[in-house]
Design a protein around this motif. Sequence first.
Motif, PDB file in Angstrom:
ATOM      1  N   TYR A 113      -8.268  -0.563   5.879  1.00 23.12           N
ATOM      2  CA  TYR A 113      -8.116  -0.691   4.552  1.00 23.12           C
ATOM      3  C   TYR A 113      -9.343   0.346   3.938  1.00 23.12           C
ATOM      4  O   TYR A 113     -10.351   0.475   4.634  1.00 23.12           O
ATOM      5  CB  TYR A 113      -8.055  -1.691   3.840  1.00 23.12           C
ATOM      6  N   GLU A 114      -9.227   0.793   2.836  1.00 23.88           N
ATOM      7  CA  GLU A 114     -10.240   1.354   2.100  1.00 23.88           C
ATOM      8  C   GLU A 114     -11.336   0.349   1.542  1.00 23.88           C
ATOM      9  O   GLU A 114     -10.985  -0.980   1.322  1.00 23.88           O
ATOM     10  CB  GLU A 114      -9.973   2.429   0.663  1.00 23.88           C
ATOM     11  N   ASP A 115     -12.634   0.711   1.729  1.00 24.52           N
ATOM     12  CA  ASP A 115     -13.736  -0.059   1.437  1.00 24.52           C
ATOM     13  C   ASP A 115     -13.624  -0.813  -0.060  1.00 24.52           C
ATOM     14  O   ASP A 115     -13.667  -2.083  -0.176  1.00 24.52           O
ATOM     15  CB  ASP A 115     -15.038   0.556   1.694  1.00 24.52           C
ATOM     16  N   GLU A 116     -13.249  -0.157  -0.924  1.00 24.42           N
ATOM     17  CA  GLU A 116     -13.473  -0.549  -2.265  1.00 24.42           C
ATOM     18  C   GLU A 116     -11.995  -1.574  -2.521  1.00 24.42           C
ATOM     19  O   GLU A 116     -12.147  -2.820  -3.131  1.00 24.42           O
ATOM     20  CB  GLU A 116     -12.903   0.565  -3.137  1.00 24.42           C
ATOM     21  N   PHE A 117     -10.969  -1.453  -1.840  1.00 20.79           N
ATOM     22  CA  PHE A 117      -9.877  -2.231  -1.744  1.00 20.79           C
ATOM     23  C   PHE A 117     -10.120  -3.659  -1.057  1.00 20.79           C
ATOM     24  O   PHE A 117     -10.121  -4.810  -1.344  1.00 20.79           O
ATOM     25  CB  PHE A 117      -8.532  -1.647  -0.924  1.00 20.79           C
ATOM     26  N   VAL A 118     -10.793  -3.431  -0.028  1.00 19.64           N
ATOM     27  CA  VAL A 118     -11.252  -4.755   0.803  1.00 19.64           C
ATOM     28  C   VAL A 118     -12.267  -5.687  -0.035  1.00 19.64           C
ATOM     29  O   VAL A 118     -12.032  -6.907  -0.037  1.00 19.64           O
ATOM     30  CB  VAL A 118     -11.896  -4.261   2.181  1.00 19.64           C
ATOM     31  N   ARG A 119     -13.081  -4.977  -0.740  1.00 19.83           N
ATOM     32  CA  ARG A 119     -14.234  -5.667  -1.605  1.00 19.83           C
ATOM     33  C   ARG A 119     -13.591  -6.191  -2.795  1.00 19.83           C
ATOM     34  O   ARG A 119     -14.176  -7.283  -3.307  1.00 19.83           O
ATOM     35  CB  ARG A 119     -15.518  -4.947  -1.687  1.00 19.83           C
ATOM     36  N   SER A 120     -12.828  -5.491  -3.470  1.00 20.34           N
ATOM     37  CA  SER A 120     -12.455  -5.866  -4.892  1.00 20.34           C
ATOM     38  C   SER A 120     -10.787  -5.980  -5.067  1.00 20.34           C
ATOM     39  O   SER A 120     -10.538  -6.009  -6.173  1.00 20.34           O
ATOM     40  CB  SER A 120     -13.238  -4.861  -5.902  1.00 20.34           C
ATOM     41  N   GLY A 121     -10.025  -5.769  -4.294  1.00 25.97           N
ATOM     42  CA  GLY A 121      -8.424  -5.685  -4.333  1.00 25.97           C
ATOM     43  C   GLY A 121      -7.897  -6.995  -4.215  1.00 25.97           C
ATOM     44  O   GLY A 121      -8.891  -8.081  -4.316  1.00 25.97           O
ATOM     45  N   ARG A 122      -6.462  -6.817  -4.679  1.00 24.49           N
ATOM     46  CA  ARG A 122      -5.537  -8.179  -4.331  1.00 24.49           C
ATOM     47  C   ARG A 122      -4.524  -7.747  -3.632  1.00 24.49           C
ATOM     48  O   ARG A 122      -4.009  -6.584  -3.969  1.00 24.49           O
ATOM     49  CB  ARG A 122      -5.161  -8.664  -5.856  1.00 24.49           C
ATOM     50  N   LEU A 123      -4.181  -8.634  -2.767  1.00 24.28           N
ATOM     51  CA  LEU A 123      -2.943  -8.468  -1.891  1.00 24.28           C
ATOM     52  C   LEU A 123      -2.052  -9.514  -1.786  1.00 24.28           C
ATOM     53  O   LEU A 123      -2.334 -10.752  -1.800  1.00 24.28           O
ATOM     54  CB  LEU A 123      -3.550  -8.203  -0.423  1.00 24.28           C
ATOM     55  N   GLU A 124      -0.785  -9.025  -2.233  1.00 22.44           N
ATOM     56  CA  GLU A 124       0.315 -10.017  -2.255  1.00 22.44           C
ATOM     57  C   GLU A 124       1.528  -9.560  -1.245  1.00 22.44           C
ATOM     58  O   GLU A 124       2.034  -8.546  -1.543  1.00 22.44           O
ATOM     59  CB  GLU A 124       0.664 -10.447  -3.709  1.00 22.44           C
ATOM     60  N   LEU A 125       1.731 -10.448  -0.203  1.00 27.61           N
ATOM     61  CA  LEU A 125       2.740  -9.643   0.736  1.00 27.61           C
ATOM     62  C   LEU A 125       3.958 -10.145   0.227  1.00 27.61           C
ATOM     63  O   LEU A 125       4.350 -11.395  -0.050  1.00 27.61           O
ATOM     64  CB  LEU A 125       2.122 -10.465   2.020  1.00 27.61           C
ATOM     65  N   THR A 126       4.998  -8.963   0.110  1.00 26.21           N
ATOM     66  CA  THR A 126       6.333  -9.522  -0.285  1.00 26.21           C
ATOM     67  C   THR A 126       6.825  -9.880   1.168  1.00 26.21           C
ATOM     68  O   THR A 126       6.655  -9.517   2.163  1.00 26.21           O
ATOM     69  CB  THR A 126       6.867  -8.445  -0.721  1.00 26.21           C
ATOM     70  N   SER A 127       7.955 -10.635   1.111  1.00 19.35           N
ATOM     71  CA  SER A 127       8.519 -11.161   2.301  1.00 19.35           C
ATOM     72  C   SER A 127       7.685 -12.017   3.249  1.00 19.35           C
ATOM     73  O   SER A 127       7.667 -11.792   4.415  1.00 19.35           O
ATOM     74  CB  SER A 127       9.448 -10.268   2.972  1.00 19.35           C
ATOM     75  N   CYS A 128       6.767 -12.733   2.652  1.00 22.10           N
ATOM     76  CA  CYS A 128       5.471 -13.323   3.424  1.00 22.10           C
ATOM     77  C   CYS A 128       6.426 -14.410   4.272  1.00 22.10           C
ATOM     78  O   CYS A 128       7.269 -15.207   3.876  1.00 22.10           O
ATOM     79  CB  CYS A 128       4.657 -13.835   2.484  1.00 22.10           C
ATOM     80  N   THR A 129       5.802 -14.427   5.588  1.00 26.38           N
ATOM     81  CA  THR A 129       6.280 -15.330   6.580  1.00 26.38           C
ATOM     82  C   THR A 129       5.461 -16.334   6.553  1.00 26.38           C
ATOM     83  O   THR A 129       5.542 -17.577   7.503  1.00 26.38           O
ATOM     84  CB  THR A 129       6.472 -14.835   7.955  1.00 26.38           C
ATOM     85  N   GLY A 130       4.136 -16.463   5.886  1.00 26.85           N
ATOM     86  CA  GLY A 130       3.454 -17.768   5.838  1.00 26.85           C
ATOM     87  C   GLY A 130       3.417 -18.482   4.830  1.00 26.85           C
ATOM     88  O   GLY A 130       4.586 -18.724   4.259  1.00 26.85           O
ATOM     89  N   ARG A 131       2.655 -19.705   4.631  1.00 23.03           N
ATOM     90  CA  ARG A 131       2.749 -20.365   3.760  1.00 23.03           C
ATOM     91  C   ARG A 131       2.515 -20.179   2.283  1.00 23.03           C
ATOM     92  O   ARG A 131       1.670 -19.453   1.923  1.00 23.03           O
ATOM     93  CB  ARG A 131       1.779 -21.802   3.785  1.00 23.03           C
ATOM     94  N   GLN A 132       3.571 -20.262   1.664  1.00 24.29           N
ATOM     95  CA  GLN A 132       3.658 -19.441   0.189  1.00 24.29           C
ATOM     96  C   GLN A 132       2.453 -20.098  -0.619  1.00 24.29           C
ATOM     97  O   GLN A 132       2.084 -21.333  -0.624  1.00 24.29           O
ATOM     98  CB  GLN A 132       4.985 -19.932  -0.505  1.00 24.29           C
TER      99      GLN A 132
END
Length: 416
Positions: free
Chosen positions: A114-133
């Motif tokens: 990923y881009e450094d700015e996103f890694v350090r200050s971004g937010r990530l929400e996975l659609t169709s996540c297979t992990g624990r909601q």
Amino acid sequence: MRVSRISWSYFFVLSSIVTPGISGHKESQKENVRSLRPRLKRDCGLSHTKIDGRAMCQGGELFRESFSGSSLDMTKWSYEMIMSSEPNYEFVVLDNQLTSSVSDGSFKIKPIPYEDEFVRSGRLELTSCTGRQFTDECVKSARGFSILPPIRSARITTKNSFAFTYGKVTVRAKLPLGDWILPEIWLEPKRRTYGPSFASGRIRIAVARGNQDLISNQKQKIGINYLQSGIIMGTPDKTRARNTFEESDAGWHSDFHNFTLIWKPDEISFMIDGENKEAIIEPQDDRLSDLLGFAENESINWKYGTKIAPFDHDFYISLGLSVGGMKDFPDDCVSGGHPKPWRNEAVKAMVNFWQDREHWLPTWSDKSTFLVDEVTFFISLGLSVGGMKDFPDECVSDGHPKTWRNDAVKAMVNFW
């Protein structure tokens, strides 16, 4: 030249970590997922292999994936969509966009930062996540040193279509080259029969760390020339592994190889290119938990299983690529003369890895792509008694006539 040997090792679970052509079957279609429900032939001679708890006829191929066409067959495979967490805490987001593809007869995964700015200050929400909601497996915001996983990757599994107990699995693959990259050719338990994490086991058919020149603190070479195959199992406090090892002068990234698991009720063994079969447990051995040195109070759950527990239940095939993590790269190892930039038990492990990218990222190239050409599954051989075809009528054993006729209604009772 390849040199093989067998060993076993152990390591402790880091509880303090806080960083985030199928044949002979019926098809049932549900949400575009195909499950195997094989038809059993009469008097086929049952094998050790089980599908959905049912024993299969001896011999033959049951699953083959050659990755033909231009897209993944979603009736066989499904993507994991998750930010890695326990037990390994790899530094990746598993996503099916951009990082994986099917072309030229291969399934391909290439890690993408990923881009450094996103890694350090971004937010990530996975659609169709297979992990624990509603956990860091599915949604996370970067805060301070708790950055987002900096690498995008992918993993596919047969979890929703095909799981089995015992058999022979061969994966033809070319492993990736690049610092801190790790290919995943796994069998994972369909159900956590013996408990969470490694209590229910993991079989690693083939893994080689992608570093070109990786040296452990014992001065051993453990990079791309060094292949491991084996099992991992453990308790909440302790995890141990038993492995076979193969060394290659050319490196496991230089060509495709056939990596094979042979899994039986009393044996787990591995082969490479159909040669050098090495077993980590054989019929004459004690229980697997005893071989790995677990105390009686630690292995109480496995005592309810067979001698190879927890590897006596349904497992599914998993193919993926990870980067970094908390277990596979030992502390104090050195890559190309540069020390590993994170410690496995450190809260800041992932951010320390990311800050060191000027050293490891230049080692990534087109050769950092994990390529899988083919996956096949063969039903194991088994042991049968009597039957209607294999013992001719009128035969005599030690002077005693065979007691049943193959076409007789009472054949089985006459045998008994």
